[in-house]
Design a protein around this motif. Structure first.
Motif, PDB file in Angstrom:
ATOM      1  N   GLY A   1       0.807  -1.199   0.000  1.00 36.68           N
ATOM      2  CA  GLY A   1       0.000   0.000   0.000  1.00 36.68           C
ATOM      3  C   GLY A   1       0.852   1.266   0.000  1.00 36.68           C
ATOM      4  O   GLY A   1       0.546   2.237  -0.690  1.00 36.68           O
ATOM      5  N   SER A   2       1.917   1.276   0.813  1.00 43.92           N
ATOM      6  CA  SER A   2       2.803   2.443   0.848  1.00 43.92           C
ATOM      7  C   SER A   2       3.499   2.643  -0.482  1.00 43.92           C
ATOM      8  O   SER A   2       3.666   3.772  -0.965  1.00 43.92           O
ATOM      9  CB  SER A   2       3.847   2.288   1.965  1.00 43.92           C
ATOM     10  N   LEU A   3       3.919   1.530  -1.093  1.00 44.71           N
ATOM     11  CA  LEU A   3       4.587   1.623  -2.393  1.00 44.71           C
ATOM     12  C   LEU A   3       3.625   2.179  -3.438  1.00 44.71           C
ATOM     13  O   LEU A   3       3.997   3.037  -4.259  1.00 44.71           O
ATOM     14  CB  LEU A   3       5.097   0.239  -2.816  1.00 44.71           C
ATOM     15  N   THR A   4       2.387   1.718  -3.410  1.00 45.11           N
ATOM     16  CA  THR A   4       1.382   2.211  -4.359  1.00 45.11           C
ATOM     17  C   THR A   4       1.127   3.699  -4.148  1.00 45.11           C
ATOM     18  O   THR A   4       1.017   4.467  -5.114  1.00 45.11           O
ATOM     19  CB  THR A   4       0.077   1.428  -4.197  1.00 45.11           C
ATOM     20  N   ARG A   5       1.039   4.122  -2.870  1.00 44.61           N
ATOM     21  CA  ARG A   5       0.809   5.530  -2.579  1.00 44.61           C
ATOM     22  C   ARG A   5       1.924   6.396  -3.148  1.00 44.61           C
ATOM     23  O   ARG A   5       1.672   7.429  -3.776  1.00 44.61           O
ATOM     24  CB  ARG A   5       0.701   5.748  -1.072  1.00 44.61           C
ATOM     25  N   MET A   6       3.168   5.981  -2.927  1.00 48.53           N
ATOM     26  CA  MET A   6       4.301   6.762  -3.412  1.00 48.53           C
ATOM     27  C   MET A   6       4.334   6.815  -4.935  1.00 48.53           C
ATOM     28  O   MET A   6       4.621   7.856  -5.535  1.00 48.53           O
ATOM     29  CB  MET A   6       5.609   6.172  -2.881  1.00 48.53           C
ATOM     30  N   ALA A   7       4.021   5.681  -5.563  1.00 49.42           N
ATOM     31  CA  ALA A   7       4.098   5.615  -7.021  1.00 49.42           C
ATOM     32  C   ALA A   7       3.004   6.421  -7.698  1.00 49.42           C
ATOM     33  O   ALA A   7       3.197   6.943  -8.805  1.00 49.42           O
ATOM     34  CB  ALA A   7       4.033   4.152  -7.471  1.00 49.42           C
ATOM     35  N   THR A   8       1.849   6.523  -7.046  1.00 47.12           N
ATOM     36  CA  THR A   8       0.706   7.173  -7.693  1.00 47.12           C
ATOM     37  C   THR A   8       0.499   8.620  -7.247  1.00 47.12           C
ATOM     38  O   THR A   8      -0.437   9.268  -7.713  1.00 47.12           O
ATOM     39  CB  THR A   8      -0.584   6.376  -7.416  1.00 47.12           C
ATOM     40  N   LEU A   9       1.347   9.121  -6.353  1.00 50.79           N
ATOM     41  CA  LEU A   9       1.226  10.519  -5.955  1.00 50.79           C
ATOM     42  C   LEU A   9       1.409  11.420  -7.174  1.00 50.79           C
ATOM     43  O   LEU A   9       2.361  11.253  -7.939  1.00 50.79           O
ATOM     44  CB  LEU A   9       2.290  10.886  -4.917  1.00 50.79           C
ATOM     45  N   PRO A  10       0.529  12.383  -7.377  1.00 52.06           N
ATOM     46  CA  PRO A  10       0.735  13.319  -8.496  1.00 52.06           C
ATOM     47  C   PRO A  10       1.919  14.221  -8.217  1.00 52.06           C
ATOM     48  O   PRO A  10       2.416  14.299  -7.086  1.00 52.06           O
ATOM     49  CB  PRO A  10      -0.579  14.113  -8.526  1.00 52.06           C
ATOM     50  N   HIS A  11       2.390  14.901  -9.242  1.00 48.29           N
ATOM     51  CA  HIS A  11       3.468  15.858  -9.059  1.00 48.29           C
ATOM     52  C   HIS A  11       3.034  16.941  -8.073  1.00 48.29           C
ATOM     53  O   HIS A  11       1.854  17.280  -7.970  1.00 48.29           O
ATOM     54  CB  HIS A  11       3.854  16.500 -10.389  1.00 48.29           C
ATOM     55  N   ALA A 134      10.802   3.211   1.163  1.00 55.35           N
ATOM     56  CA  ALA A 134      11.679   4.125   0.435  1.00 55.35           C
ATOM     57  C   ALA A 134      13.138   3.703   0.567  1.00 55.35           C
ATOM     58  O   ALA A 134      13.918   3.809  -0.387  1.00 55.35           O
ATOM     59  CB  ALA A 134      11.487   5.548   0.940  1.00 55.35           C
ATOM     60  N   LYS A 135      13.508   3.230   1.758  1.00 52.71           N
ATOM     61  CA  LYS A 135      14.888   2.778   1.946  1.00 52.71           C
ATOM     62  C   LYS A 135      15.218   1.627   0.994  1.00 52.71           C
ATOM     63  O   LYS A 135      16.294   1.598   0.387  1.00 52.71           O
ATOM     64  CB  LYS A 135      15.094   2.329   3.393  1.00 52.71           C
ATOM     65  N   GLU A 136      14.301   0.678   0.857  1.00 51.66           N
ATOM     66  CA  GLU A 136      14.558  -0.453  -0.032  1.00 51.66           C
ATOM     67  C   GLU A 136      14.591  -0.013  -1.492  1.00 51.66           C
ATOM     68  O   GLU A 136      15.344  -0.548  -2.301  1.00 51.66           O
ATOM     69  CB  GLU A 136      13.496  -1.536   0.195  1.00 51.66           C
ATOM     70  N   LEU A 137      13.770   0.981  -1.838  1.00 52.36           N
ATOM     71  CA  LEU A 137      13.827   1.531  -3.198  1.00 52.36           C
ATOM     72  C   LEU A 137      15.182   2.182  -3.460  1.00 52.36           C
ATOM     73  O   LEU A 137      15.780   2.007  -4.532  1.00 52.36           O
ATOM     74  CB  LEU A 137      12.711   2.558  -3.409  1.00 52.36           C
ATOM     75  N   LEU A 138      15.679   2.934  -2.479  1.00 54.53           N
ATOM     76  CA  LEU A 138      16.992   3.565  -2.626  1.00 54.53           C
ATOM     77  C   LEU A 138      18.094   2.518  -2.734  1.00 54.53           C
ATOM     78  O   LEU A 138      19.045   2.673  -3.502  1.00 54.53           O
ATOM     79  CB  LEU A 138      17.254   4.495  -1.441  1.00 54.53           C
ATOM     80  N   ARG A 139      17.958   1.452  -1.959  1.00 51.02           N
ATOM     81  CA  ARG A 139      18.948   0.373  -2.025  1.00 51.02           C
ATOM     82  C   ARG A 139      18.960  -0.257  -3.426  1.00 51.02           C
ATOM     83  O   ARG A 139      20.016  -0.510  -4.006  1.00 51.02           O
ATOM     84  CB  ARG A 139      18.639  -0.697  -0.984  1.00 51.02           C
ATOM     85  N   ALA A 140      17.760  -0.505  -3.967  1.00 51.51           N
ATOM     86  CA  ALA A 140      17.665  -1.081  -5.306  1.00 51.51           C
ATOM     87  C   ALA A 140      18.245  -0.139  -6.362  1.00 51.51           C
ATOM     88  O   ALA A 140      18.925  -0.570  -7.303  1.00 51.51           O
ATOM     89  CB  ALA A 140      16.207  -1.412  -5.632  1.00 51.51           C
ATOM     90  N   GLY A 152      15.155   7.280 -11.019  1.00 51.63           N
ATOM     91  CA  GLY A 152      14.631   7.168  -9.662  1.00 51.63           C
ATOM     92  C   GLY A 152      14.745   8.474  -8.896  1.00 51.63           C
ATOM     93  O   GLY A 152      13.820   8.872  -8.180  1.00 51.63           O
ATOM     94  N   VAL A 153      15.888   9.164  -9.057  1.00 52.73           N
ATOM     95  CA  VAL A 153      16.072  10.456  -8.390  1.00 52.73           C
ATOM     96  C   VAL A 153      15.043  11.459  -8.901  1.00 52.73           C
ATOM     97  O   VAL A 153      14.439  12.217  -8.129  1.00 52.73           O
ATOM     98  CB  VAL A 153      17.500  10.975  -8.615  1.00 52.73           C
ATOM     99  N   ARG A 154      14.820  11.479 -10.208  1.00 52.22           N
ATOM    100  CA  ARG A 154      13.823  12.385 -10.772  1.00 52.22           C
ATOM    101  C   ARG A 154      12.417  12.033 -10.288  1.00 52.22           C
ATOM    102  O   ARG A 154      11.593  12.922 -10.043  1.00 52.22           O
ATOM    103  CB  ARG A 154      13.876  12.328 -12.298  1.00 52.22           C
ATOM    104  N   PHE A 155      12.158  10.738 -10.144  1.00 51.76           N
ATOM    105  CA  PHE A 155      10.843  10.293  -9.647  1.00 51.76           C
ATOM    106  C   PHE A 155      10.575  10.886  -8.271  1.00 51.76           C
ATOM    107  O   PHE A 155       9.509  11.461  -8.015  1.00 51.76           O
ATOM    108  CB  PHE A 155      10.817   8.767  -9.588  1.00 51.76           C
ATOM    109  N   PHE A 156      11.546  10.763  -7.358  1.00 56.20           N
ATOM    110  CA  PHE A 156      11.356  11.298  -6.016  1.00 56.20           C
ATOM    111  C   PHE A 156      11.233  12.813  -6.057  1.00 56.20           C
ATOM    112  O   PHE A 156      10.433  13.406  -5.322  1.00 56.20           O
ATOM    113  CB  PHE A 156      12.515  10.891  -5.105  1.00 56.20           C
ATOM    114  N   ALA A 157      12.033  13.470  -6.900  1.00 54.30           N
ATOM    115  CA  ALA A 157      12.052  14.932  -6.931  1.00 54.30           C
ATOM    116  C   ALA A 157      10.735  15.519  -7.427  1.00 54.30           C
ATOM    117  O   ALA A 157      10.364  16.629  -7.030  1.00 54.30           O
ATOM    118  CB  ALA A 157      13.203  15.420  -7.809  1.00 54.30           C
ATOM    119  N   THR A 158      10.012  14.805  -8.292  1.00 46.70           N
ATOM    120  CA  THR A 158       8.739  15.342  -8.780  1.00 46.70           C
ATOM    121  C   THR A 158       7.647  15.309  -7.719  1.00 46.70           C
ATOM    122  O   THR A 158       6.655  16.029  -7.815  1.00 46.70           O
ATOM    123  CB  THR A 158       8.238  14.559 -10.007  1.00 46.70           C
ATOM    124  N   LYS A 159       7.826  14.467  -6.694  1.00 49.81           N
ATOM    125  CA  LYS A 159       6.796  14.290  -5.676  1.00 49.81           C
ATOM    126  C   LYS A 159       6.824  15.369  -4.611  1.00 49.81           C
ATOM    127  O   LYS A 159       5.882  15.481  -3.815  1.00 49.81           O
ATOM    128  CB  LYS A 159       6.941  12.913  -5.014  1.00 49.81           C
TER     129      LYS A 159
END
Length: 241
Positions: A1-11, A134-140, A152-159
């Protein structure tokens, strides 16, 4: 659920905080704020010290955006969260942190209500596994090819529109070469296309806020610092901003 929330957050909303970067960095820092003063505000509103300081930043951002005629309900901050276990060997090298994406309620006009709303949002995020995800995403991302890492960096920055970190420092005054260290300052770096970083640091009973901004995004970071100091005063008096 947390992963889905992060992925689907609009800019994050397109405000001046999301303007293209110019490459020139500017810094500012606050006068020391007595930690006991912040604790008193927190106790009065059943919040934490971190809640009060984040709410003060939120109010300052509200004022900074209003100067340019920008009114939004929230802007998001990327907040590093310490994931070290309490009884870990502190001599071990390496960071152990995740990230949470915190919506700062800049649309709330009343300072005390901003503290309460910030406290509610922080409590909800602390109870979720978002930081660990998020930590596991950064590790990957660290094991992925550089192209994937850049995406991935751009993905986080748009949020989010800024990076916000709160670091509790030593409670006692430190000495270096026999001399007391009166103050400690730091500025959190930004990655991707985020042009604003706010760092909160407590040391020896005082709190200092450091702001680093891209000049194209926030040309006068000292004005934001003054806004934070003003918001702390308003939180005590229960006034409006």
């Amino acid at each position: 659920g947390s992963l889905t929330r992060m992925a689907t957050l609009p800019h994050d909303p397109h405000t001046r905080l999301k303007r293209p970067l110019g490459g020139e960095k500017r810094v500012a820092w606050s006068a020391p704020v007595p930690l006991d003063r912040v604790k008193a505000i927190a106790r009065a509103h059943s919040a934490t010290v971190n809640d009060v300081l984040v709410a003060a930043l939120t109010g300052a951002l509200r004022g900074a955006l209003a100067v340019h005629g920008e009114e939004v309900e929230q802007v998001r901050a990327m907040v590093p969260v310490n994931l070290r276990r309490e009884k870990v060997d502190t001599r071990a090298l390496g960071n152990q942190f995740g990230l949470i994406i915190l919506g700062l309620p800049v649309g709330v006009a009343e300072p005390v209500e901003r503290v309460r709303e910030t406290s509610r949002r922080m409590a909800r995020l602390k109870a979720s596994p978002e930081a660990l995800v998020a930590k596991e995403l950064l590790r990957a991302m660290g094991w992925a090819p550089s192209l994937v890492e850049d995406l991935g960096v751009r993905f986080f920055a748009t949020k989010a529109s800024l990076v916000l970190t709160n670091v509790p420092g030593p409670r006692e005054r430190l000495h270096l070469a026999g001399l007391p260290m009166k103050r400690l300052l730091f500025w959190v770096p930004q990655s991707g296309r985020m042009g604003l970083g706010v760092s909160i640091f407590s040391y020896a009973g005082q709190v200092t806020v450091g702001v680093m901004s891209d000049a194209a995004v926030l040309p006068d970071p000292q004005a934001l610092v003054k806004g934070i100091e003003r918001e702390l005063d308003l939180a005590i008096g229960g006034g409006r901003s």
